[in-house]
Write an enzyme that holds these catalytic residues in place. Structure first.
Site, short mmCIF file in Angstrom:
data_model
loop_
_atom_site.label_atom_id
_atom_site.label_comp_id
_atom_site.label_asym_id
_atom_site.label_seq_id
_atom_site.Cartn_x
_atom_site.Cartn_y
_atom_site.Cartn_z
CG LEU A 11 11.87 -19.22 -10.64
CD1 LEU A 11 10.78 -19.07 -11.69
CD2 LEU A 11 13.20 -18.68 -11.15
CG ASP A 12 13.30 -14.66 -3.82
OD1 ASP A 12 12.41 -14.78 -2.96
OD2 ASP A 12 13.99 -13.63 -3.94
CG LEU A 13 7.82 -12.00 -6.17
CD1 LEU A 13 7.60 -12.21 -7.66
CD2 LEU A 13 6.48 -11.95 -5.42
CG ASP A 14 9.80 -9.34 -2.83
OD1 ASP A 14 9.07 -8.94 -3.73
OD2 ASP A 14 9.40 -9.60 -1.68
#
Length: 237
Positions: A11-14
């Site tokens: 999962l990416d964050l931003d």
């Protein structure tokens, strides 16, 4: 005894888990003011979300001999200096990394994925030392299994490097049946996944420009947070 195969969701964050634009852009503005350089326009400021800060500064023609100054200024405002209004606590000042919110529905979607047995690992191009406090503050660390990010010294910078770093630590083993999927909102997520032989599920609620995810080769793009669980489940079949 051979371990059971795992289905791993990176999962990416931003822009994927958090609406982080206000803190990132505000910190960039402060950094440019400190350097006394012309401010990028609004469209270009938006493009700072996703790539590593040094890449964005280079793209915006910051002279080589000022890059470290720009990085240091950005990191100070983003991680340390309480210069911005907290959107979650009006009247309280926070550093840029806390000037954000978790997208509505993300906690519920992640809980559903974990409940179905998926391994959830953060894979962000944000330096890991910056990502961990964000995850702790917003309790994302309780929603996922592992946190992996870029290095402070730029030796691990791009998304494919972060993915490989995550795989090394997870012990990702396709020969044993492990499978993985990248989930993110920018071209960096798609390109990084493809470079590692993975598919990327694109998230339209983040910060991609029109058709960006499709043009870079996302295998599928979903429009709303509440589609995440079902899209991931369908992918792994």
């Amino acid at each position: 005894m051979t371990a059971a195969p795992r289905n791993i969701v990176l999962l990416d964050l931003d822009g994927t888990l958090t609406a982080s634009a206000p803190g990132i852009i505000a910190s960039v503005r402060k950094a440019y003011a400190d350097m006394n350089l012309p401010m990028p326009d609004d469209a270009e400021l938006q493009r700072f979300i996703g790539p590593a800060i040094i890449e964005s500064l280079q793209r915006n023609h910051v002279p080589d001999d000022m890059l470290q100054q720009g990085v240091n200024a950005y990191r100070s405002y983003y991680s340390e200096i309480p210069a911005f209004d907290d959107p979650n606590d009006p009247g309280h000042k926070v550093p840029g990394h806390l000037c954000c919110t978790v997208f509505d529905g993300i906690p519920e979607q992640l809980a559903s994925l974990r409940g179905d047995g998926f391994m959830l690992a953060l894979a962000t191009a944000k330096p890991e030392y910056q990502a961990r406090p964000v995850c702790t503050h917003f309790h994302i660390d309780r929603m996922i299994d592992e946190i992996y990010g870029a290095s402070r010294d730029f030796s691990r910078l791009k998304k494919d490097q972060v993915i490989r770093y995550a795989f090394d630590n997870i012990g990702f083993d396709p020969a044993n049946g492990d499978r993985a999927l990248m989930v993110g909102d920018r071209w960096t997520d798609v390109d990084g996944a493809i470079a590692c032989g993975l598919d990327c599920l694109g998230c339209r609620w983040g910060y991609a420009e029109p058709n960006e995810l499709e043009e870079h080769g996302a295998y599928r793009v979903i429009d709303h947070v509440d589609q995440l669980h079902d899209a991931v489940s369908e992918y792994f079949g």
